[in-house]
Scaffold this motif. Structure first.
Motif, PDB file in Angstrom:
ATOM      1  N   GLY A 189       0.802  -1.191   0.029  1.00  0.00           N
ATOM      2  CA  GLY A 189      -0.039   0.065   0.225  1.00  0.00           C
ATOM      3  C   GLY A 189       0.722   1.326   0.226  1.00  0.00           C
ATOM      4  N   HIS A 190       2.192   1.221  -0.237  1.00  0.00           N
ATOM      5  CA  HIS A 190       3.056   2.378  -0.384  1.00  0.00           C
ATOM      6  C   HIS A 190       2.779   3.047  -1.645  1.00  0.00           C
ATOM      7  N   PRO A 191       2.950   4.291  -1.846  1.00  0.00           N
ATOM      8  CA  PRO A 191       2.998   4.867  -3.312  1.00  0.00           C
ATOM      9  C   PRO A 191       4.530   4.594  -3.972  1.00  0.00           C
ATOM     10  N   GLN A 192       4.449   4.257  -5.038  1.00  0.00           N
ATOM     11  CA  GLN A 192       5.397   4.041  -5.996  1.00  0.00           C
ATOM     12  C   GLN A 192       5.585   5.215  -7.230  1.00  0.00           C
ATOM     13  N   PHE A 193       6.687   5.498  -7.455  1.00  0.00           N
ATOM     14  CA  PHE A 193       7.142   6.788  -8.305  1.00  0.00           C
ATOM     15  C   PHE A 193       8.154   6.249  -9.221  1.00  0.00           C
ATOM     16  N   ASN A 194       8.127   6.746 -10.396  1.00  0.00           N
ATOM     17  CA  ASN A 194       9.236   6.641 -11.349  1.00  0.00           C
ATOM     18  C   ASN A 194       9.693   8.259 -11.412  1.00  0.00           C
ATOM     19  N   THR A 195      11.098   8.095 -11.082  1.00  0.00           N
ATOM     20  CA  THR A 195      11.815   9.423 -10.882  1.00  0.00           C
ATOM     21  C   THR A 195      12.726   9.554 -11.765  1.00  0.00           C
ATOM     22  N   GLU A 196      12.817  10.583 -12.324  1.00  0.00           N
ATOM     23  CA  GLU A 196      14.042  10.958 -12.920  1.00  0.00           C
ATOM     24  C   GLU A 196      14.908  11.959 -12.258  1.00  0.00           C
ATOM     25  N   ARG A 197      16.082  11.899 -12.236  1.00  0.00           N
ATOM     26  CA  ARG A 197      16.933  12.767 -11.438  1.00  0.00           C
ATOM     27  C   ARG A 197      18.011  13.293 -12.316  1.00  0.00           C
ATOM     28  N   SER A 198      18.831  14.373 -11.928  1.00  0.00           N
ATOM     29  CA  SER A 198      19.793  14.866 -12.837  1.00  0.00           C
ATOM     30  C   SER A 198      20.868  14.034 -12.197  1.00  0.00           C
ATOM     31  N   GLU A 199      21.961  14.085 -13.183  1.00  0.00           N
ATOM     32  CA  GLU A 199      23.339  13.293 -13.002  1.00  0.00           C
ATOM     33  C   GLU A 199      23.817  13.361 -11.409  1.00  0.00           C
ATOM     34  N   PRO A 200      24.090  14.744 -10.945  1.00  0.00           N
ATOM     35  CA  PRO A 200      24.382  14.848  -9.593  1.00  0.00           C
ATOM     36  C   PRO A 200      23.306  14.025  -8.681  1.00  0.00           C
ATOM     37  N   GLY A 201      21.980  14.367  -8.953  1.00  0.00           N
ATOM     38  CA  GLY A 201      21.106  13.756  -7.989  1.00  0.00           C
ATOM     39  C   GLY A 201      20.866  12.101  -8.113  1.00  0.00           C
ATOM     40  N   GLU A 202      21.210  11.543  -9.046  1.00  0.00           N
ATOM     41  CA  GLU A 202      21.051  10.313  -9.269  1.00  0.00           C
ATOM     42  C   GLU A 202      22.544   9.556  -8.611  1.00  0.00           C
ATOM     43  N   ALA A 203      23.655  10.351  -8.779  1.00  0.00           N
ATOM     44  CA  ALA A 203      24.912   9.852  -8.016  1.00  0.00           C
ATOM     45  C   ALA A 203      24.735  10.075  -6.696  1.00  0.00           C
ATOM     46  N   LEU A 204      24.126  10.870  -6.153  1.00  0.00           N
ATOM     47  CA  LEU A 204      23.788  11.256  -4.795  1.00  0.00           C
ATOM     48  C   LEU A 204      22.688  10.125  -4.026  1.00  0.00           C
ATOM     49  N   PHE A 205      21.897   9.928  -5.011  1.00  0.00           N
ATOM     50  CA  PHE A 205      20.715   8.803  -4.582  1.00  0.00           C
ATOM     51  C   PHE A 205      21.652   7.409  -4.660  1.00  0.00           C
ATOM     52  N   GLN A 206      22.223   7.171  -5.554  1.00  0.00           N
ATOM     53  CA  GLN A 206      23.032   5.762  -5.474  1.00  0.00           C
ATOM     54  C   GLN A 206      24.149   5.764  -4.354  1.00  0.00           C
ATOM     55  N   LEU A 207      24.707   6.829  -4.030  1.00  0.00           N
ATOM     56  CA  LEU A 207      25.582   6.709  -2.824  1.00  0.00           C
ATOM     57  C   LEU A 207      24.972   6.484  -1.561  1.00  0.00           C
ATOM     58  N   LYS A 208      23.789   7.400  -1.297  1.00  0.00           N
ATOM     59  CA  LYS A 208      22.977   7.344   0.078  1.00  0.00           C
ATOM     60  C   LYS A 208      22.168   6.136   0.047  1.00  0.00           C
ATOM     61  N   TYR A 209      21.529   5.715  -0.836  1.00  0.00           N
ATOM     62  CA  TYR A 209      20.427   4.785  -0.779  1.00  0.00           C
ATOM     63  C   TYR A 209      20.939   3.385  -1.313  1.00  0.00           C
ATOM     64  N   ARG A 210      21.802   3.317  -2.179  1.00  0.00           N
ATOM     65  CA  ARG A 210      22.307   2.089  -2.569  1.00  0.00           C
ATOM     66  C   ARG A 210      23.637   1.750  -2.189  1.00  0.00           C
ATOM     67  N   SER A 211      24.220   2.497  -1.271  1.00  0.00           N
ATOM     68  CA  SER A 211      25.639   2.130  -0.728  1.00  0.00           C
ATOM     69  C   SER A 211      26.556   2.200  -2.088  1.00  0.00           C
ATOM     70  N   ASP A 212      26.475   2.716  -3.083  1.00  0.00           N
ATOM     71  CA  ASP A 212      27.474   2.760  -4.442  1.00  0.00           C
ATOM     72  C   ASP A 212      28.748   4.033  -3.967  1.00  0.00           C
ATOM     73  N   TRP A 213      29.711   3.485  -3.205  1.00  0.00           N
ATOM     74  CA  TRP A 213      30.443   4.330  -2.832  1.00  0.00           C
ATOM     75  C   TRP A 213      31.514   4.888  -3.849  1.00  0.00           C
ATOM     76  N   ASP A 214      31.327   4.669  -5.046  1.00  0.00           N
ATOM     77  CA  ASP A 214      32.307   4.855  -5.945  1.00  0.00           C
ATOM     78  C   ASP A 214      31.502   6.402  -6.367  1.00  0.00           C
ATOM     79  N   GLN A 215      30.478   6.324  -6.078  1.00  0.00           N
ATOM     80  CA  GLN A 215      29.865   7.776  -6.240  1.00  0.00           C
ATOM     81  C   GLN A 215      30.304   9.036  -5.884  1.00  0.00           C
ATOM     82  N   ALA A 216      31.070   8.561  -4.535  1.00  0.00           N
ATOM     83  CA  ALA A 216      31.613   9.723  -3.793  1.00  0.00           C
ATOM     84  C   ALA A 216      32.724  10.309  -4.555  1.00  0.00           C
ATOM     85  N   LYS A 217      33.573   9.533  -5.284  1.00  0.00           N
ATOM     86  CA  LYS A 217      34.425  10.120  -6.266  1.00  0.00           C
ATOM     87  C   LYS A 217      33.980  10.974  -7.140  1.00  0.00           C
ATOM     88  N   VAL A 218      33.049  10.393  -7.899  1.00  0.00           N
ATOM     89  CA  VAL A 218      32.102  11.060  -8.881  1.00  0.00           C
ATOM     90  C   VAL A 218      31.985  12.298  -8.721  1.00  0.00           C
TER      91      VAL A 218
END
Length: 192
Positions: free
Chosen positions: A34-63
């Motif tokens: 019952g939780h709402p779902q969204f199709n979200t398009e982010r900017s390149e910095p926004g996507e890199a930050l999302f991947q870093l914070k919420y997907r633990s893609d630590w390589d994004q810190a350097k990017v």
């Protein structure tokens, strides 16, 4: 990384964010819980930050750090040290600290990770609507630790992930202004 710089204003001397975080978000229905779902398009910095914070893609810190170094760092005069915003949420690794470390390595400066400390406020700032309400919650929550050895005064680059109302950055800047070893205060945020 493609960016769309925006100057951000507050009680600091000069600040910029790399790009808008979310470009568009479309509701696509609720999941099985019952939780709402969204199709979200982010900017390149926004996507890199999302991947870093919420997907633990630590390589994004350097990017992200390279994007800050290439697009923002040269706008600030004589930066002497890098300081990450203190974290609001306890994590084993802090995304903003990782970005600040990488940036410091790129521009060959020291990263002071413990100058600013933040006490737990008991509330997530993202869940608090207005800047005034956030400021009240933050009052006294950010404190200074005299981490710089020696005499002198340095311009600081304060690094944060997301600029929203500016309440957190303003609270941190207010505290940094009390530190006689800090001159000008610059801000670099990944997204707004």
């Amino acid at each position: 990384m493609k960016t769309n710089l925006k100057q951000i204003f507050g009680n600091w001397d000069l600040g910029y964010a790399l790009d808008k975080h979310t470009l568009r978000s479309t509701y696509i229905g609720d999941n099985e819980y019952g939780h709402p779902q969204f199709n979200t398009e982010r900017s390149e910095p926004g996507e890199a930050l999302f991947q870093l914070k919420y997907r633990s893609d630590w390589d994004q810190a350097k990017v992200i750090a390279h994007a800050i170094a290439a697009n923002v760092y040269s706008k600030f005069a004589k930066v002497g040290l890098i300081v990450p915003m203190p974290a609001s949420k306890a994590r084993q690794r802090q995304p903003v600290t990782e970005i600040a470390r990488e940036l410091a390595a790129i521009v060959k400066l020291n990263c002071f990770e413990d100058i600013l400390r933040k006490a737990t406020t008991g509330r997530a700032l993202k869940d608090i609507g207005s800047k005034d309400e956030r400021a009240k919650v933050l009052a006294g929550a950010i404190t200074l630790n005299d981490e710089i050895r020696g005499d002198g005064q340095w311009n600081v680059l304060l690094v944060d992930d997301l600029y929203d109302t500016g309440a957190s950055l303003e609270a941190a800047t207010t505290v940094l202004r009390t530190y006689k070893k800090i001159g000008r205060i610059y801000v670099a945020a990944v997204s707004w």
